[in-house]
Design a protein around this motif. Sequence first.
Motif, PDB file in Angstrom:
ATOM      1  N   THR A   1       0.838  -1.199   0.000  1.00  9.86           N
ATOM      2  CA  THR A   1       0.000   0.000   0.000  1.00  9.86           C
ATOM      3  C   THR A   1       0.868   1.242   0.000  1.00  9.86           C
ATOM      4  N   VAL A   2       1.933   1.215   0.806  1.00  9.42           N
ATOM      5  CA  VAL A   2       2.850   2.351   0.856  1.00  9.42           C
ATOM      6  C   VAL A   2       3.532   2.529  -0.501  1.00  9.42           C
ATOM      7  N   LEU A   3       3.954   1.417  -1.127  1.00 14.34           N
ATOM      8  CA  LEU A   3       4.602   1.503  -2.442  1.00 14.34           C
ATOM      9  C   LEU A   3       3.662   2.112  -3.475  1.00 14.34           C
ATOM     10  N   GLY A   4       2.383   1.721  -3.400  1.00 13.46           N
ATOM     11  CA  GLY A   4       1.414   2.276  -4.333  1.00 13.46           C
ATOM     12  C   GLY A   4       1.222   3.775  -4.129  1.00 13.46           C
ATOM     13  N   ARG A   5       1.190   4.188  -2.886  1.00 17.97           N
ATOM     14  CA  ARG A   5       1.034   5.625  -2.599  1.00 17.97           C
ATOM     15  C   ARG A   5       2.258   6.408  -3.062  1.00 17.97           C
ATOM     16  N   LEU A   6       3.456   5.820  -2.907  1.00 10.34           N
ATOM     17  CA  LEU A   6       4.664   6.502  -3.366  1.00 10.34           C
ATOM     18  C   LEU A   6       4.638   6.709  -4.880  1.00 10.34           C
ATOM     19  N   GLU A   7       4.102   5.738  -5.600  1.00 10.90           N
ATOM     20  CA  GLU A   7       3.988   5.901  -7.047  1.00 10.90           C
ATOM     21  C   GLU A   7       3.059   7.066  -7.387  1.00 10.90           C
ATOM     22  N   ARG A   8       1.948   7.197  -6.628  1.00 15.62           N
ATOM     23  CA  ARG A   8       1.038   8.307  -6.897  1.00 15.62           C
ATOM     24  C   ARG A   8       1.704   9.641  -6.535  1.00 15.62           C
ATOM     25  N   ILE A   9       2.532   9.623  -5.478  1.00 16.15           N
ATOM     26  CA  ILE A   9       3.262  10.847  -5.094  1.00 16.15           C
ATOM     27  C   ILE A   9       4.230  11.245  -6.205  1.00 16.15           C
ATOM     28  N   ARG A  10       4.954  10.253  -6.751  1.00 17.45           N
ATOM     29  CA  ARG A  10       5.886  10.536  -7.844  1.00 17.45           C
ATOM     30  C   ARG A  10       5.154  11.043  -9.080  1.00 17.45           C
ATOM     31  N   ALA A  11       3.926  10.554  -9.277  1.00 15.14           N
ATOM     32  CA  ALA A  11       3.147  10.989 -10.433  1.00 15.14           C
ATOM     33  C   ALA A  11       2.804  12.469 -10.368  1.00 15.14           C
ATOM     34  N   HIS A  12       2.861  13.035  -9.172  1.00 16.20           N
ATOM     35  CA  HIS A  12       2.598  14.467  -9.003  1.00 16.20           C
ATOM     36  C   HIS A  12       3.887  15.285  -9.071  1.00 16.20           C
TER      37      HIS A  12
ATOM     38  N   ILE B   1       6.953  14.651  -7.611  1.00 18.37           N
ATOM     39  CA  ILE B   1       7.778  14.701  -6.401  1.00 18.37           C
ATOM     40  C   ILE B   1       8.740  13.518  -6.401  1.00 18.37           C
ATOM     41  N   ASP B   2      10.028  13.816  -6.387  1.00 16.06           N
ATOM     42  CA  ASP B   2      11.064  12.779  -6.374  1.00 16.06           C
ATOM     43  C   ASP B   2      11.584  12.646  -4.941  1.00 16.06           C
ATOM     44  N   VAL B   3      11.163  11.573  -4.292  1.00  9.39           N
ATOM     45  CA  VAL B   3      11.529  11.376  -2.877  1.00  9.39           C
ATOM     46  C   VAL B   3      12.943  10.823  -2.729  1.00  9.39           C
ATOM     47  N   ASP B   4      13.595  10.497  -3.868  1.00  5.13           N
ATOM     48  CA  ASP B   4      14.902   9.856  -3.782  1.00  5.13           C
ATOM     49  C   ASP B   4      16.061  10.839  -3.969  1.00  5.13           C
ATOM     50  N   ARG B   5      15.774  12.083  -4.313  1.00  7.63           N
ATOM     51  CA  ARG B   5      16.861  13.047  -4.523  1.00  7.63           C
ATOM     52  C   ARG B   5      17.370  13.579  -3.178  1.00  7.63           C
TER      53      ARG B   5
END
Length: 500
Positions: free
Chosen positions: A464-475, A477-481
Amino acid sequence: MNRTPSTQALTVDALVHYGPLANTRALIDDHFDQLVPHVSLVSELDQIRSCAPHTAVVLHQSLTHGVWAVESAMRLAWERAAACVVTPALPGIGESTAHLAQRLRTPVFVVDGDSAQCALDLAAAITNPDALRAKLLARCAVLFSERSGARAILGVINTEVPGVSAALVSGDGQVLAGRSTVARSGAGSRQVRVEVPGPDGQPWASLVAEVAGAGPLLDTVRTILRLACVPLAAAVTQQRLELVHNSARAGAALDVLLTDGSRRVAYSRDAPDDVASELGWQVDGRHIGVFLRVATSEAGPDVETLTPGVVSAWQREFGDRPLVPRSGGWASWWPAESRAAGDVSGELGLGLVRMRSPVGLVAGIGEPAEQLAGLRESLAQAELASAAAQGSTAGHVELFAELGERLVLACLPVAELARSAEVALADLLAASDHRTLVTTLAAVLDHGGSTGQAAAQLGVHRNTVLGRLERIRAHGIDVDRPDRRLALHLAAYALATRAP
């Protein structure tokens, strides 16, 4: 025959308080709620058999040959559902007669003078009930003018108005003064409600009177409540002024105490012990600092506006423990001779939840400290801890000792950060599930990017968390930088903290 008396009729209780029965002696103090539309002066026992129900039966001297005659008349009056019995004073009327009256549930009154005159006076009062009600209104108006507090004013209504229970009730249903049973309306009761204006002219509470069964006219009760509103509003205004004055005085005194000796002359020439003693504060020994803040960091009424309501609620919950307004909230300190900060936290948290404060409150608690110098430090720690608690649900308490590195976050201007985050993350915040996504983002960053630990914190599956992170990236937002992670973490923290 209509056996139901008119609601215009007076009650036995009213006749006892303000009518001819005030000059008699009651054998029992119960069953005074009966309406009295008729009065009958009887000189023979058989005359009672023809009395209408709810009649006040007055025994003539010629009938009362002895106690046996009085008790026989009482039994006949009970058979006719009489409202009460009035008898001339006779030797022997005492405990046995009172027991009979209690069993028959019929009030009995003993008159020392001429019972025939008492019957005439009763007839005059029953014929013109408005005169007796006017006397009641005048009596209440005089007593209201002599009372200065809400409890005293409610005491007049509950003591002087027959058949009525009254209370001052806040908008959320809390009984502020008067009888708490009024909030729980019983079967067959009638209520009269009148709004009480506050200092700003807006209703702040209600005067509620419960008229049980066949009580006085509702219009009469309503008029009495309206008469009480003026002194009640004055009492509230006076109480508010006193709270504002005392809070300002306490704030200035605390400034003196919290200023070190080299600078204290700029505030006051008084010694700290003198300042504390004057206000009844205990500053010697071991204490734990406490600091309250409004739970939400959103802009709202300032501390000065909220202080009267907060201090009043605090005093009802915590008694005489000090609460002093400061620039960002309210400071207090609790004795800690044999208590740890955790012990205070439990008691304080429960109290904040129970408090009828105008706003939700959170708190911070400092470390136990000795004497005035230690109290200064403990209060400073509590203020920082309360900043970390802000944004949580009302009643949340943070301990300074448990803050750790979060102490840095407590010093951040969360409101300003949140406004900046709204601009930087506008695309994400436009999503319908943005609150869930922001909470997930904050949890992932809290755990250094570990989706497993974030899932455990959120109580969801890792996928579920992985799925939400994908939606965050779709907006976008790069959480890995790495160069953006700190700013993103602060933005998520500010938005999550400010969210209702």
